[in-house]
Design a protein around this motif. Structure first.
Motif, PDB file in Angstrom:
ATOM      1  N   LEU A  24     -15.701 -51.715   6.284  1.00 17.52           N
ATOM      2  CA  LEU A  24     -15.864 -50.383   6.849  1.00 17.52           C
ATOM      3  C   LEU A  24     -17.217 -49.789   6.490  1.00 17.52           C
ATOM      4  O   LEU A  24     -17.759 -48.953   7.229  1.00 17.52           O
ATOM      5  CB  LEU A  24     -14.738 -49.462   6.354  1.00 17.52           C
ATOM      6  CG  LEU A  24     -13.335 -49.781   6.880  1.00 17.52           C
ATOM      7  CD1 LEU A  24     -12.305 -48.853   6.253  1.00 17.52           C
ATOM      8  CD2 LEU A  24     -13.270 -49.681   8.403  1.00 17.52           C
ATOM      9  N   GLU A  25     -17.772 -50.200   5.354  1.00 16.07           N
ATOM     10  CA  GLU A  25     -19.096 -49.720   4.962  1.00 16.07           C
ATOM     11  C   GLU A  25     -20.193 -50.391   5.788  1.00 16.07           C
ATOM     12  O   GLU A  25     -21.209 -49.779   6.106  1.00 16.07           O
ATOM     13  CB  GLU A  25     -19.327 -49.986   3.470  1.00 16.07           C
ATOM     14  CG  GLU A  25     -18.461 -49.152   2.547  1.00 16.07           C
ATOM     15  CD  GLU A  25     -18.753 -47.662   2.666  1.00 16.07           C
ATOM     16  OE1 GLU A  25     -19.944 -47.302   2.854  1.00 16.07           O
ATOM     17  OE2 GLU A  25     -17.798 -46.868   2.607  1.00 16.07           O
ATOM     18  N   ALA A 281      -3.056 -40.705   6.530  1.00 18.83           N
ATOM     19  CA  ALA A 281      -4.153 -39.753   6.697  1.00 18.83           C
ATOM     20  C   ALA A 281      -5.460 -40.318   6.150  1.00 18.83           C
ATOM     21  O   ALA A 281      -6.510 -40.255   6.804  1.00 18.83           O
ATOM     22  CB  ALA A 281      -3.808 -38.434   6.004  1.00 18.83           C
ATOM     23  N   SER A 282      -5.402 -40.874   4.948  1.00 17.78           N
ATOM     24  CA  SER A 282      -6.602 -41.425   4.332  1.00 17.78           C
ATOM     25  C   SER A 282      -7.152 -42.602   5.143  1.00 17.78           C
ATOM     26  O   SER A 282      -8.367 -42.703   5.373  1.00 17.78           O
ATOM     27  CB  SER A 282      -6.294 -41.881   2.904  1.00 17.78           C
ATOM     28  OG  SER A 282      -7.398 -42.517   2.314  1.00 17.78           O
ATOM     29  N   ALA A 283      -6.252 -43.490   5.576  1.00 16.45           N
ATOM     30  CA  ALA A 283      -6.682 -44.670   6.334  1.00 16.45           C
ATOM     31  C   ALA A 283      -7.347 -44.268   7.644  1.00 16.45           C
ATOM     32  O   ALA A 283      -8.389 -44.833   8.036  1.00 16.45           O
ATOM     33  CB  ALA A 283      -5.483 -45.581   6.597  1.00 16.45           C
ATOM     34  N   LEU A 284      -6.778 -43.320   8.352  1.00 10.21           N
ATOM     35  CA  LEU A 284      -7.347 -42.901   9.631  1.00 10.21           C
ATOM     36  C   LEU A 284      -8.694 -42.208   9.442  1.00 10.21           C
ATOM     37  O   LEU A 284      -9.627 -42.420  10.224  1.00 10.21           O
ATOM     38  CB  LEU A 284      -6.361 -41.989  10.354  1.00 10.21           C
ATOM     39  CG  LEU A 284      -5.076 -42.668  10.850  1.00 10.21           C
ATOM     40  CD1 LEU A 284      -4.087 -41.627  11.368  1.00 10.21           C
ATOM     41  CD2 LEU A 284      -5.381 -43.701  11.934  1.00 10.21           C
ATOM     42  N   ARG A 285      -8.815 -41.392   8.410  1.00 17.81           N
ATOM     43  CA  ARG A 285     -10.095 -40.711   8.155  1.00 17.81           C
ATOM     44  C   ARG A 285     -11.211 -41.723   7.915  1.00 17.81           C
ATOM     45  O   ARG A 285     -12.315 -41.589   8.448  1.00 17.81           O
ATOM     46  CB  ARG A 285      -9.960 -39.797   6.935  1.00 17.81           C
ATOM     47  CG  ARG A 285      -9.149 -38.532   7.179  1.00 17.81           C
ATOM     48  CD  ARG A 285      -8.983 -37.737   5.907  1.00 17.81           C
ATOM     49  NE  ARG A 285      -8.108 -36.590   6.120  1.00 17.81           N
ATOM     50  CZ  ARG A 285      -7.162 -36.207   5.281  1.00 17.81           C
ATOM     51  NH1 ARG A 285      -6.957 -36.887   4.161  1.00 17.81           N
ATOM     52  NH2 ARG A 285      -6.415 -35.153   5.547  1.00 17.81           N
ATOM     53  N   LYS A 287     -11.424 -44.822   8.823  1.00 21.31           N
ATOM     54  CA  LYS A 287     -11.759 -45.624  10.003  1.00 21.31           C
ATOM     55  C   LYS A 287     -12.525 -44.797  11.032  1.00 21.31           C
ATOM     56  O   LYS A 287     -13.442 -45.307  11.693  1.00 21.31           O
ATOM     57  CB  LYS A 287     -10.486 -46.240  10.581  1.00 21.31           C
ATOM     58  CG  LYS A 287      -9.925 -47.308   9.647  1.00 21.31           C
ATOM     59  CD  LYS A 287      -8.552 -47.775  10.025  1.00 21.31           C
ATOM     60  CE  LYS A 287      -8.065 -48.832   9.032  1.00 21.31           C
ATOM     61  NZ  LYS A 287      -7.916 -48.304   7.663  1.00 21.31           N
ATOM     62  N   LEU A 288     -12.183 -43.528  11.179  1.00 16.16           N
ATOM     63  CA  LEU A 288     -12.948 -42.675  12.083  1.00 16.16           C
ATOM     64  C   LEU A 288     -14.387 -42.532  11.600  1.00 16.16           C
ATOM     65  O   LEU A 288     -15.328 -42.575  12.397  1.00 16.16           O
ATOM     66  CB  LEU A 288     -12.285 -41.305  12.201  1.00 16.16           C
ATOM     67  CG  LEU A 288     -11.009 -41.237  13.051  1.00 16.16           C
ATOM     68  CD1 LEU A 288     -10.385 -39.861  12.961  1.00 16.16           C
ATOM     69  CD2 LEU A 288     -11.291 -41.598  14.507  1.00 16.16           C
ATOM     70  N   ILE A 293     -17.404 -41.186  13.973  1.00  9.75           N
ATOM     71  CA  ILE A 293     -16.755 -40.003  14.532  1.00  9.75           C
ATOM     72  C   ILE A 293     -16.529 -38.981  13.419  1.00  9.75           C
ATOM     73  O   ILE A 293     -15.904 -39.297  12.396  1.00  9.75           O
ATOM     74  CB  ILE A 293     -15.406 -40.364  15.191  1.00  9.75           C
ATOM     75  CG1 ILE A 293     -15.620 -41.330  16.362  1.00  9.75           C
ATOM     76  CG2 ILE A 293     -14.686 -39.106  15.662  1.00  9.75           C
ATOM     77  CD1 ILE A 293     -14.333 -41.826  16.988  1.00  9.75           C
ATOM     78  N   GLN A 294     -17.028 -37.778  13.626  1.00  9.97           N
ATOM     79  CA  GLN A 294     -16.782 -36.683  12.692  1.00  9.97           C
ATOM     80  C   GLN A 294     -15.610 -35.864  13.232  1.00  9.97           C
ATOM     81  O   GLN A 294     -15.764 -35.096  14.179  1.00  9.97           O
ATOM     82  CB  GLN A 294     -18.028 -35.803  12.552  1.00  9.97           C
ATOM     83  CG  GLN A 294     -19.269 -36.561  12.106  1.00  9.97           C
ATOM     84  CD  GLN A 294     -19.100 -37.212  10.747  1.00  9.97           C
ATOM     85  OE1 GLN A 294     -18.517 -36.632   9.828  1.00  9.97           O
ATOM     86  NE2 GLN A 294     -19.609 -38.437  10.606  1.00  9.97           N
TER      87      GLN A 294
END
Length: 313
Positions: A24-25, A281-285, A287-288, A293-294
């Motif tokens: 993800l980084e 919630a943490s996982a979706l944040r 990945k966005l 995507i902000q």
């Protein structure tokens, strides 16, 4: 000493999580993901469930058995559904390297079905003549029925009929790779594998399910990479992704709540009743953010614990 498989990669769930974090980084290319698939092969038939079967047959608290069966049923049914619906995504992908990777994912999903079929046959004693028949009578919770039995097949059918519909493909990848694999499945894998390691049970299952999780780490990174590329090409795709996630978020959070009859046991053992919704919630944040995507993902409302469950806990 960390365990390694025959191809040299570290065989731990912690290593899988690290792979996702690093990916993800710095998002890998589609070719990189394909090469990972070549290196990270594993065989269901090589898994030894003999000790797992002995441990399953020992006396176990009924609620513990119910909780574990809920996880097995949910994953087995889900793996069948995602296997049945992935093929149209391949033809809908705009690029050849994307299509090539998705063919590897389809092989992975079929292998996951075979993994759970072996587990059900050899450990749980639920035999059947055809792979997956053990799930014919399984009834999932309402949100699971909606996304796996209605929304996912509807998108898949739509892509089969309209493979050039990029907005529908955005919806499909967001549902399949981000919501289902990147949030729902990853939360379940984390909880199951962490608890089994702590309890020192089911070594064959731990090994195979870690391989399942490693496969899905590649799938999730593919989904994030694809959506990142689409967002870079047009802002309209970012709005589509956020709208889709917001549309399923309340029911996704609610689906992560434990069944009422399991709450006292979870409280007694110090487990967080809000683990899954907070994980989602943490996982979706994350990945966005990796997609560029902000957007704001609201925190789940803490679960209200019934008074009788609190007294029992």
């Amino acid at each position: 000493m960390p365990a390694h498989n025959g191809n040299g990669y570290e065989h731990t769930f912690e290593a899988v999580i690290q792979t996702i974090d690093e990916g993800l980084e710095r998002l890998p290319s589609y070719k990189d993901l394909y090469h990972k698939w070549e290196r990270q092969q594993w065989s269901v038939q090589d898994l030894d469930f003999s000790l797992d079967r002995e441990q399953w047959q020992r006396e176990m608290h009924p609620l513990v058995r119910q909780q574990r069966m809920g996880g097995y049923n949910g994953f087995f049914s889900g793996e069948i559904d995602v296997t049945n619906t992935l093929a149209p995504y391949i033809g809908a992908m705009p690029r050849l390297d994307q299509r090539i990777f998705l063919t590897t994912q389809l092989v992975d999903e079929a292998r996951h079905v075979v993994f759970f079929d072996k587990w059900f046959r050899e450990v749980l004693g639920k035999d059947s003549a055809v792979v997956g028949d053990q799930m014919n009578d399984y009834e999932s919770r309402p949100f699971g029925r909606y996304i796996f039995k209605q929304l996912l097949p509807d998108i898949s059918d739509g892509l089969m009929k309209h493979p050039d519909d990029l907005m529908l493909l955005i919806d499909g990848v967001t549902l399949y790779h981000i919501v289902i694999e990147g949030a729902l499945a990853l939360a379940g894998q984390t909880r199951i594998l962490t608890s089994y390691k702590k309890a020192d049970v089911f070594p064959g299952f731990q090994r195979g399910f870690t391989d399942v999780a490693r496969d899905e780490s590649r799938h999730v990174l593919f989904g994030v990479k694809f959506l990142y590329d689409m967002v870079q090409s047009s802002d309209q795709y970012a709005y589509r992704i956020v709208d889709f996630i917001n549309g399923v978020l309340p029911d996704l959070y609610e689906s992560g709540r434990p069944l009422p009859e399991l709450i006292p046991m979870l409280l007694q053992t110090g487990q967080d009743l809000d683990f899954a919704p907070k994980f989602y919630a943490s996982a979706l944040r994350r990945k966005l953010r990796a997609m560029g995507i902000q957007a704001t993902i609201p925190d789940p409302t803490p679960m209200a614990i019934p008074a009788d469950a609190m007294a029992m806990g």
